[in-house]
Design a protein around this motif. Sequence first.
Motif, PDB file in Angstrom:
ATOM      1  N   VAL A 163       0.834  -1.223  -0.131  1.00 60.66           N
ATOM      2  CA  VAL A 163       0.191   0.123  -0.194  1.00 60.66           C
ATOM      3  C   VAL A 163       0.806   1.335  -0.065  1.00 60.66           C
ATOM      4  O   VAL A 163       0.571   2.241  -0.833  1.00 60.66           O
ATOM      5  CB  VAL A 163      -0.882  -0.169   1.353  1.00 60.66           C
ATOM      6  N   LYS A 164       1.873   1.131   0.966  1.00 62.46           N
ATOM      7  CA  LYS A 164       2.836   2.218   0.997  1.00 62.46           C
ATOM      8  C   LYS A 164       3.547   2.729  -0.496  1.00 62.46           C
ATOM      9  O   LYS A 164       3.427   3.558  -0.617  1.00 62.46           O
ATOM     10  CB  LYS A 164       3.755   2.222   2.120  1.00 62.46           C
ATOM     11  N   VAL A 165       4.147   1.767  -1.090  1.00 63.33           N
ATOM     12  CA  VAL A 165       4.778   1.913  -2.235  1.00 63.33           C
ATOM     13  C   VAL A 165       3.702   2.319  -3.458  1.00 63.33           C
ATOM     14  O   VAL A 165       4.343   3.138  -4.314  1.00 63.33           O
ATOM     15  CB  VAL A 165       5.521   0.553  -2.673  1.00 63.33           C
ATOM     16  N   SER A 166       2.705   1.752  -3.223  1.00 67.64           N
ATOM     17  CA  SER A 166       1.779   2.341  -4.338  1.00 67.64           C
ATOM     18  C   SER A 166       1.118   3.663  -4.054  1.00 67.64           C
ATOM     19  O   SER A 166       0.483   4.105  -5.032  1.00 67.64           O
ATOM     20  CB  SER A 166       0.430   1.111  -4.256  1.00 67.64           C
ATOM     21  N   MET A 167       1.483   4.269  -3.042  1.00 73.94           N
ATOM     22  CA  MET A 167       0.989   5.485  -2.274  1.00 73.94           C
ATOM     23  C   MET A 167      -0.555   5.480  -2.561  1.00 73.94           C
ATOM     24  O   MET A 167      -1.265   6.323  -3.000  1.00 73.94           O
ATOM     25  CB  MET A 167       1.304   6.861  -3.503  1.00 73.94           C
ATOM     26  N   GLY A 168      -1.058   4.298  -2.393  1.00 72.34           N
ATOM     27  CA  GLY A 168      -2.699   4.298  -2.203  1.00 72.34           C
ATOM     28  C   GLY A 168      -3.474   3.807  -3.562  1.00 72.34           C
ATOM     29  O   GLY A 168      -4.580   3.601  -3.811  1.00 72.34           O
ATOM     30  N   ALA A 169      -2.562   3.485  -4.613  1.00 74.97           N
ATOM     31  CA  ALA A 169      -3.105   3.046  -5.889  1.00 74.97           C
ATOM     32  C   ALA A 169      -3.629   1.855  -5.852  1.00 74.97           C
ATOM     33  O   ALA A 169      -4.565   1.546  -6.797  1.00 74.97           O
ATOM     34  CB  ALA A 169      -1.872   3.298  -6.970  1.00 74.97           C
ATOM     35  N   VAL A 170      -3.383   0.970  -4.836  1.00 75.45           N
ATOM     36  CA  VAL A 170      -3.971  -0.424  -4.818  1.00 75.45           C
ATOM     37  C   VAL A 170      -5.580  -0.324  -4.369  1.00 75.45           C
ATOM     38  O   VAL A 170      -6.183  -1.220  -4.835  1.00 75.45           O
ATOM     39  CB  VAL A 170      -3.375  -1.331  -3.579  1.00 75.45           C
ATOM     40  N   PHE A 171      -6.051   1.153  -4.021  1.00 69.92           N
ATOM     41  CA  PHE A 171      -7.383   1.337  -3.910  1.00 69.92           C
ATOM     42  C   PHE A 171      -7.883   1.572  -5.094  1.00 69.92           C
ATOM     43  O   PHE A 171      -9.425   1.816  -5.184  1.00 69.92           O
ATOM     44  CB  PHE A 171      -7.452   2.460  -2.937  1.00 69.92           C
TER      45      PHE A 171
END
Length: 272
Positions: A163-171
């Motif tokens: 989640v952190k690496v994606s900067m929330g893009a997983v959402f």
Amino acid sequence: MADLITVEDPEDPRLSDYTGLTDVELRRKREPAEGLFIAEGEKVIRRAKEAGYEMRSMLLSAKWIDVMRDVIDELPAPVYAVSPELAEQVTGYHVHRGALASMQRKPLPTAAELLRSARRVVVMESVNDHTNIGAIFRSAAALGMDAVLLSPDCADPLYRRSVKVSMGAVFSVPYARLDTWPKSLESVREAGFTLLALTPDEKAESLDEAAPHRMARVALMLGAEGDGLSTQALVAADAWVRIPMSHGVDSLNVGAAAAVAFYAVATGRPRD
């Protein structure tokens, strides 16, 4: 309005969602089983909330209370105010961003549900590094991929590091797990997708030659760092595609390769 509760005991059971965050094996098993995940940092917490995830609680150091005041004021969930030292005792590491939230997971859609409306899909096989998962999701969101399908042994996109690496893009990008591998790939093909296996093999067509952006529906297959796609996955694909390399470099990190390939898949696609 959330209750703001000062906690001074690292053994307080109310902080149990946050214990042992550096124990990867424990958290990988515990979080899906208990239906939770951890969002770290102001931006990620806000994005999780905006994406409709229900918050179980927040853990904040004092200086972040004012920053997160608008979120706190809207929450029915408790907010635990702790010192940086206590946060480190509970989590097992120095919480640099000073803000953590325990979020409730949502039920995952099925692959069939995602494939009905998608045109550009990412299919990952055995990608079990959380940093790579996060990087791939971030690129998928930025470059217009519609959905992600994961083999049964892929890492958890909602693990804290991902989640952190994606900067929330997983959402932002919906995802589902395939039930069986590689058998489930046939259902992707039956939904009208061309299965393209990304591989550095010289027998593969270059992405320019394959022109995936002209295909009606594309499922781009990515393998794990180092090993790449398995023989079974390569055999199941409709075609092999590669990124041309220079200066004797034979391959890219899977996160970098994914970004290049997503751009090639999405080029010329109408944007929303």
